[in-house]
Structure formats: structure tokens, C-alpha cells
Design an enzyme around this catalytic site. Structure first.
Site, PDB file in Angstrom:
ATOM      1  N   ASP A  70      23.384 -63.210  74.013  1.00 21.91           N
ATOM      2  CA  ASP A  70      22.342 -62.465  74.728  1.00 21.91           C
ATOM      3  C   ASP A  70      21.527 -63.428  75.589  1.00 21.91           C
ATOM      4  OD1 ASP A  70      21.214 -63.626  72.409  1.00 21.91           O
ATOM      5  OD2 ASP A  70      19.549 -62.212  72.424  1.00 21.91           O
ATOM      6  N   GLU A 129      19.254 -63.368  69.709  1.00 21.08           N
ATOM      7  CA  GLU A 129      18.473 -64.581  69.513  1.00 21.08           C
ATOM      8  C   GLU A 129      17.236 -64.554  70.371  1.00 21.08           C
ATOM      9  OE1 GLU A 129      17.086 -68.710  69.543  1.00 21.08           O
ATOM     10  OE2 GLU A 129      17.642 -67.539  71.269  1.00 21.08           O
TER      11      GLU A 129
HETATM   12 ZN   LIG Z   1      19.062 -70.014  73.453  1.00 19.32          ZN
END
Ligand SMILES: [Zn+2]
Length: 378
Positions: A70, A129
Site C-alpha cells: 500500500d 502499513e
Molecule cells: Zn513504508
């Protein structure tokens, strides 16, 4: 032997606009390549987040590469197309090019040269994340634990390097905790201040005392902890009312001399003293986004340092600076360090990375895997 072009794979990943928590097909691209390399893959969706765990081999030692597909939102000010993954003058542009699509591609490109490892290699790739980090690495680690899978060592491919790839190895991270404080006095007329209890000077005293306190002097591996106020509000538009409440918020970035509990206790103690003297009430709330951790220098860090030195001609600097990463979760399972590209443009407009750096990182990861399985640091 299958060969994988790190640049082409990085481009394929960037072209999936996987703005957190959307996956946009990025994990499909990765999973297909890993299957081709003989990995057993598992898609692990939790909530609205998709994750991928892939493993080659079923014996110890078990080396894991962790990362995220992501990316943060595009934002403004781009001169380049953020999802076209174009290369101009030897530089790859795109959201995620530095943080950290290209590092995943570099690791995967390093795999065919290793052959069948004397142990296991896995990839733990999350799509969560850059967002809440609730349904990503944490959940996958719990899933692994429930299956009885043990990771021996982990490298996170975050962009840790400064001037050139490999110059910096993160062996720990500071913790981060956010506080909100409220001082409650007694509202009243400005003309009759003795009949009120003004919380503003009390809050000002709290802010002054907390902000001027030296939390520590740092340690061998960590800079001193820092405390920064982010706001101080009363929100009173009138000119004739002493307000009843005043609020402030601050963040502490802390090293391994502190825990969220020790810091919360310290803040409460200080506030109790100041507010009690003034006859005011107060509340403190806090939210921890990560605790400080350190992978103490030892066999594992030495292996990485020696390998990097062989490849680029200099040993990496051991650092604990910067924000938080998923290593804060992995550290509860095995020794973990972070080693990746240069991160100068991460989260910025026109995020980019020189193609030569991706090639260099592929070389570092390949040498690291070879060295790891030749002489596991156990
Ligand atoms: Zn990163």
C-alpha cells in the site's frame, strides 16, 4: 532458471494504484511471481485489508522479508504521473517507488539466484502499513503463531538509507505516544476573577514544565527522547468570560529508557502537582502508536553489516531514528532490522528512486540471503 527484472516488477506494482487500504491488484502481481518461483502463498484478508504470506521451504532457519504494497495518497504538486511508473534519466517515478514497492521488487528479483534455500524464505506483505496498521502485519503474525510457524530473523524493506542504498541499517525505532490534557477550573465573569478559577495559566504552567523537561540524555543507540506540543486550545470567543476548560495535546518520541506506562505516570504526576496547587481538576488521555525497541547488535546485525560492506564497500550506519514501521510488531516475534532504498522522496510529490539503487539493493539482498543460509546467525 527464471529471472526476474526488479525494475519491471517495481513498475508493474506501481501501476496498481494501491492507495491504502486499497490493493488494486498489487498483491495479485506479486503472488503470481512468487508462485512461479515455487512459493506456497496465502492471501489473508482481514477487514478491508488484503495481505499476502508466501513461503519457500519448510525447515529452519526461517528468513522473512516484510513489507507493504500500500502507498500513501498522491497529494498535490506532481510533475510526473504517480501511477505510470515512468523512467526518466535513469530515475523511476511513482507513488511507492521509494516507500516501498521497489524494495519488494528487489527482494523478489534476488530470489532466483539463491535456488532452494537450506531452510525457509518467506515474504510477509501487507496492504495496511500506511493506514491504521490494524488488519495487516499484526494479524498475519497472529495467524502465523496460531499455525505454529516460527520466523527466526526478519528484514523489513523500508527506505532506511540516506545518501546511497545500504548506507543505513535501522536496528530499532523510537516509540511514539500522543497525549491530550484538559484542565478544568470554574467559569466566571472577567470582572470577578476571584469568583472563577481560570484554567489557562494552569495549563500554561503545565505546558512550560512538560516542554522544558529533559526526558533523558539518549543511549548508546538512541537519541534523547523528545516531547513536542501540537496544540493548546481554549476556543473562547468572548471577551468577558473566563473559560471553564483549557486543553493541549503533545507527542513524545521515546527511546528504550521509557515505556508508555512510565511516561503516562510521569505526565499524571506533574499535572497532579500543578493542578492541585491551583485547585483545578485535570484529565489525561493517551494513545500509544508504538513502543521503542532495539535489536541489540549481535550475530544477525553483524551478518548484515558484513554483507553490505562486501557489496557496497562500506559498513552501514546503525540507526534508530525516524518514525514507526511494522518492525514494531515483528520485534515481538524475532530479531528484526530494516534495510532498504534511499527514502528522500517518500510520501512526497514526484516520489522516485534511481534505477541503479534498485539494482544495488537487489545485489545486497541476494548477497544477504546467500550469507544467511551459508552460516545462519543462530
Ligand atoms: Zn513504508
Amino acid at each position: 532458471m527464471i529471472t526476474i527484472d526488479a525494475l519491471a516488477l517495481a513498475q508493474a506494482l506501481i501501476r496498481r494504484p494501491s492507495v491504502t487500504p486499497k490493493d488494486a491488484g498489487a498483491l495479485d502481481v506479486l503472488e503470481a511471481v512468487l508462485k512461479e518461483l515455487g512459493f506456497t502463498t496465502h492471501r489473508l484478508p482481514f477487514g478491508d485489508v488484503d495481505n499476502l504470506y508466501a513461503r519457500l521451504g519448510d525447515t529452519a532457519p526461517h528468513f522473512c522479508f516484510a513489507g507493504h504494497t500500500d502507498v500513501v495518497p498522491v497529494g498535490d504538486g506532481w510533475q510526473q504521473d504517480p501511477f505510470a511508473a515512468e523512467v526518466k534519466d535513469g530515475i523511476l517515478y511513482g507513488r511507492g517507488a521509494a516507500d516501498m514497492t521497489s524494495a519488494i521488487a528487489a527482494f523478489v528479483a534476488a530470489l532466483p539466484g539463491i535456488g532452494k534455500p537450506k531452510g525457509s524464505i518467506s515474504l510477509l506483505i501487507t496492504g495496511d502499513e500506511e493506514g491504521a496498521a490494524v488488519n495487516g502485519t499484526v494479524k498475519v503474525l497472529e495467524w502465523l503463531k496460531a499455525r505454529g510457524e516460527k520466523i527466526d530473523h526478519c528484514v523489513v524493506g523500508e527506505p532506511t538509507s540516506v545518501a546511497r542504498t545500504g548506507d543505513t541499517l535501522k536496528i530499532g525505532r523510537r516509540g511514539s505516544i500522543n497525549f491530550k490534557i484538559t484542565v478544568t477550573g470554574v467559569q466566571g465573569h472577567v470582572g470577578y476573577p476571584l469568583k472563577a478559577k481560570n484554567p489557562i495559566p494552569v495549563l500554561a504552567e503545565v505546558v512550560t514544565q512538560l516542554a522544558s523537561h529533559k526526558l533523558d540524555k539518549g543511549t548508546e543507540h538512541f537519541d534523547p527522547s523528545t516531547l513536542a506540543f501540537t496544540t493548546m486550545d481554549v476556543g473562547n470567543d468572548t471577551t468577558n468570560v473566563i473559560p471553564g476548560q483549557a486543553r493541549a495535546a503533545f507527542n513524545i518520541r521515546f527511546n528504550d529508557k521509557h515505556t508508555p506506562e512510565s511516561l503516562t505516570n510521569w505526565v499524571s504526576d506533574r499535572m497532579t502537582q500543578i493542578a492541585n496547587q491551583a485547585g483545578c481538576e485535570f484529565t489525561v488521555t493517551s494513545q500509544t502508536s508504538g513502543v521503542a525497541f532495539l535489536t541489540a547488535p549481535g550475530k544477525f546485525t553483524q551478518l548484515i553489516s558484513d554483507t553490505v560492506a562486501k557489496v557496497i564497500g562500506e559498513s552501514p550506519f546503525f540507526s534508530t531514528s525516524g518514525g514507526t514501521s511494522d518492525a514494531r510488531f515483528i520485534k515481538d516475534f524475532c530479531p528484526v532490522v530494516e534495510l532498504g532504498l534511499t527514502g528522500g522522496t517518500m510520501h512526497k510529490a514526484d516520489e522516485c528512486v534511481p534505477v541503479a539503487e534498485i539494482t544495488a539493493l537487489t545485489g545486497i539482498y541476494a548477497a544477504l540471503l546467500k550469507a544467511y543460509f551459508a552460516k545462519p546467525p543462530i
